[in-house]
Design a protein around this motif. Sequence first.
Motif, PDB file in Angstrom:
ATOM      1  N   ASN A  50     -14.801  23.293  -6.317  1.00 31.15           N
ATOM      2  CA  ASN A  50     -13.873  22.210  -5.975  1.00 31.15           C
ATOM      3  C   ASN A  50     -12.640  22.717  -5.240  1.00 31.15           C
ATOM      4  OD1 ASN A  50     -15.406  20.115  -7.224  1.00 31.15           O
ATOM      5  ND2 ASN A  50     -14.723  20.872  -9.210  1.00 31.15           N
ATOM      6  N   LEU A  51     -12.649  23.950  -4.790  1.00 32.42           N
ATOM      7  CA  LEU A  51     -11.530  24.474  -4.014  1.00 32.42           C
ATOM      8  C   LEU A  51     -11.200  23.524  -2.859  1.00 32.42           C
ATOM      9  CD1 LEU A  51      -9.550  26.812  -3.341  1.00 32.42           C
ATOM     10  CD2 LEU A  51     -11.375  27.779  -1.918  1.00 32.42           C
ATOM     11  N   GLY A  52      -9.958  23.079  -2.806  1.00 28.88           N
ATOM     12  CA  GLY A  52      -9.520  22.175  -1.752  1.00 28.88           C
ATOM     13  C   GLY A  52      -9.836  20.721  -1.994  1.00 28.88           C
ATOM     14  N   HIS A  53     -10.637  20.416  -3.020  1.00 27.65           N
ATOM     15  CA  HIS A  53     -11.120  19.052  -3.203  1.00 27.65           C
ATOM     16  C   HIS A  53     -10.159  18.152  -3.976  1.00 27.65           C
ATOM     17  CE1 HIS A  53     -14.734  20.696  -1.560  1.00 27.65           C
ATOM     18  NE2 HIS A  53     -15.401  19.573  -1.704  1.00 27.65           N
ATOM     19  N   THR A  54      -9.389  18.711  -4.897  1.00 30.98           N
ATOM     20  CA  THR A  54      -8.435  17.869  -5.617  1.00 30.98           C
ATOM     21  C   THR A  54      -7.448  17.239  -4.634  1.00 30.98           C
ATOM     22  OG1 THR A  54      -8.638  19.180  -7.635  1.00 30.98           O
ATOM     23  CG2 THR A  54      -6.668  17.823  -7.417  1.00 30.98           C
ATOM     24  N   PHE A  55      -6.935  18.056  -3.725  1.00 26.31           N
ATOM     25  CA  PHE A  55      -6.054  17.537  -2.680  1.00 26.31           C
ATOM     26  C   PHE A  55      -6.838  16.715  -1.665  1.00 26.31           C
ATOM     27  CE2 PHE A  55      -3.848  21.436  -4.091  1.00 26.31           C
ATOM     28  CZ  PHE A  55      -2.639  20.884  -4.464  1.00 26.31           C
ATOM     29  N   GLY A  56      -7.996  17.225  -1.265  1.00 26.75           N
ATOM     30  CA  GLY A  56      -8.780  16.554  -0.228  1.00 26.75           C
ATOM     31  C   GLY A  56      -9.208  15.155  -0.630  1.00 26.75           C
ATOM     32  N   HIS A  57      -9.676  14.991  -1.851  1.00 31.24           N
ATOM     33  CA  HIS A  57     -10.095  13.665  -2.317  1.00 31.24           C
ATOM     34  C   HIS A  57      -8.915  12.695  -2.349  1.00 31.24           C
ATOM     35  CE1 HIS A  57     -13.989  15.155  -4.512  1.00 31.24           C
ATOM     36  NE2 HIS A  57     -14.096  15.128  -3.196  1.00 31.24           N
ATOM     37  N   ALA A  58      -7.737  13.203  -2.693  1.00 36.93           N
ATOM     38  CA  ALA A  58      -6.548  12.348  -2.698  1.00 36.93           C
ATOM     39  C   ALA A  58      -6.234  11.858  -1.291  1.00 36.93           C
ATOM     40  CB  ALA A  58      -5.356  13.107  -3.272  1.00 36.93           C
ATOM     41  N   LEU A  59      -6.357  12.749  -0.304  1.00 40.16           N
ATOM     42  CA  LEU A  59      -6.090  12.359   1.080  1.00 40.16           C
ATOM     43  C   LEU A  59      -7.129  11.360   1.576  1.00 40.16           C
ATOM     44  CD1 LEU A  59      -5.137  15.843   2.567  1.00 40.16           C
ATOM     45  CD2 LEU A  59      -3.596  14.003   1.861  1.00 40.16           C
ATOM     46  N   GLU A  60      -8.378  11.551   1.177  1.00 40.27           N
ATOM     47  CA  GLU A  60      -9.413  10.581   1.548  1.00 40.27           C
ATOM     48  C   GLU A  60      -9.075   9.200   0.988  1.00 40.27           C
ATOM     49  OE1 GLU A  60     -13.735  11.900   1.593  1.00 40.27           O
ATOM     50  OE2 GLU A  60     -12.821  13.506   0.408  1.00 40.27           O
ATOM     51  N   ARG A  61      -8.675   9.191  -0.269  1.00 41.42           N
ATOM     52  CA  ARG A  61      -8.359   7.908  -0.899  1.00 41.42           C
ATOM     53  C   ARG A  61      -7.162   7.243  -0.218  1.00 41.42           C
ATOM     54  NH1 ARG A  61      -5.757   6.820  -6.801  1.00 41.42           N
ATOM     55  NH2 ARG A  61      -5.774   4.560  -6.683  1.00 41.42           N
ATOM     56  N   LEU A  62      -6.124   8.030   0.082  1.00 43.71           N
ATOM     57  CA  LEU A  62      -4.938   7.477   0.730  1.00 43.71           C
ATOM     58  C   LEU A  62      -5.242   6.915   2.119  1.00 43.71           C
ATOM     59  CD1 LEU A  62      -2.253  10.108  -0.320  1.00 43.71           C
ATOM     60  CD2 LEU A  62      -2.378   7.727  -1.070  1.00 43.71           C
ATOM     61  N   SER A  63      -6.237   7.485   2.785  1.00 42.96           N
ATOM     62  CA  SER A  63      -6.618   7.002   4.115  1.00 42.96           C
ATOM     63  C   SER A  63      -7.621   5.865   4.036  1.00 42.96           C
ATOM     64  CB  SER A  63      -7.226   8.146   4.935  1.00 42.96           C
ATOM     65  OG  SER A  63      -8.534   8.465   4.485  1.00 42.96           O
ATOM     66  N   ASN A  64      -7.898   5.409   2.811  1.00 40.90           N
ATOM     67  CA  ASN A  64      -8.944   4.408   2.583  1.00 40.90           C
ATOM     68  C   ASN A  64     -10.278   4.906   3.119  1.00 40.90           C
ATOM     69  OD1 ASN A  64      -9.827   1.968   1.499  1.00 40.90           O
ATOM     70  ND2 ASN A  64      -9.543   0.852   3.415  1.00 40.90           N
ATOM     71  N   TYR A  65     -10.490   6.203   2.956  1.00 42.62           N
ATOM     72  CA  TYR A  65     -11.726   6.897   3.340  1.00 42.62           C
ATOM     73  C   TYR A  65     -11.971   6.909   4.848  1.00 42.62           C
ATOM     74  CZ  TYR A  65     -12.326   6.644  -1.662  1.00 42.62           C
ATOM     75  OH  TYR A  65     -12.117   6.756  -3.015  1.00 42.62           O
ATOM     76  N   ALA A  66     -10.911   6.694   5.632  1.00 38.42           N
ATOM     77  CA  ALA A  66     -11.041   6.850   7.083  1.00 38.42           C
ATOM     78  C   ALA A  66     -11.032   8.333   7.459  1.00 38.42           C
ATOM     79  CB  ALA A  66      -9.899   6.120   7.794  1.00 38.42           C
TER      80      ALA A  66
END
Length: 266
Positions: free
Chosen positions: A148-164
């Motif tokens: 999950n390296l990078g994924h805790t932050f990455g998933h948050a950014l995906e969610r904030l972009s509404n998965y765009a």
Amino acid sequence: EAGLDRQGVVLALGGGVVGDVAGLAAATYLRGVPLVPLPTTLLAMVDSSVGGKVGVDLPQGKNLVGAFKQPSLVVADVDTLATLPPAELANGLAEAVKAGIIGDPLLFRQIEEHGPAPLPWIVERAIAVKVAVVQADPYEHGVRATLNLGHTFGHALERLSNYALPHGAAVAAGLVVSARLAARLGLCDPGLAPRVAAVLRRLGLPTGCGGYDPEQVWQAMGTDKKRRAGRLRFVLPRDLGDVTVSDAVPREDVLAVLDTMREEET
């Protein structure tokens, strides 16, 4: 409608979303039927098709509904990558870079010095890293969390972009945040984060957090499925090929790193 029985096989031909949706269907239909992913994107080849995790997103977060479903076979034909758009190729390379940081310094250096070549070799090395980790910990009770390296932050950014924001791009940004956080905590050489960022930038991937407010990012991480007892777990690099998992990272350090990155973006 087709009358599939328990001896039937679900074939998942396509990218990561196809693999996840078909995999979830295979895991639940008749309480489970055989699954064979045939990934056609680099991201799916080196990551989502390998390891047995299948799931779908909810508005509240990534992969919150899913199952563990080990495939009977994975067929990754690198010839299918010839028609992949450059942006999608770059998204897959983010996961290959991640694999290099986790467990294959030679893979990282190859991408650092030569870019995405030779691609079949990169695919093979990245898959080997994930296979080794998954075999040691199939259900993420321990070492598998390093994937999950990078994924805790990455998933948050995906969610904030509404998965765009594509998954690979989000992971790329998350790798840089993780490396900078590790440096701030004294876990790695300060030169590691700029090195990671430089590799990702040359591949055409983002190395910032899209200008989001640090508090927004922190809140978005709150639904991360990897949290334990209400505490977020962070995967942090100590060196190439050496990462650690911690649930004791101070909130103020995370916010400070995110704030610094936001200032650099503006």
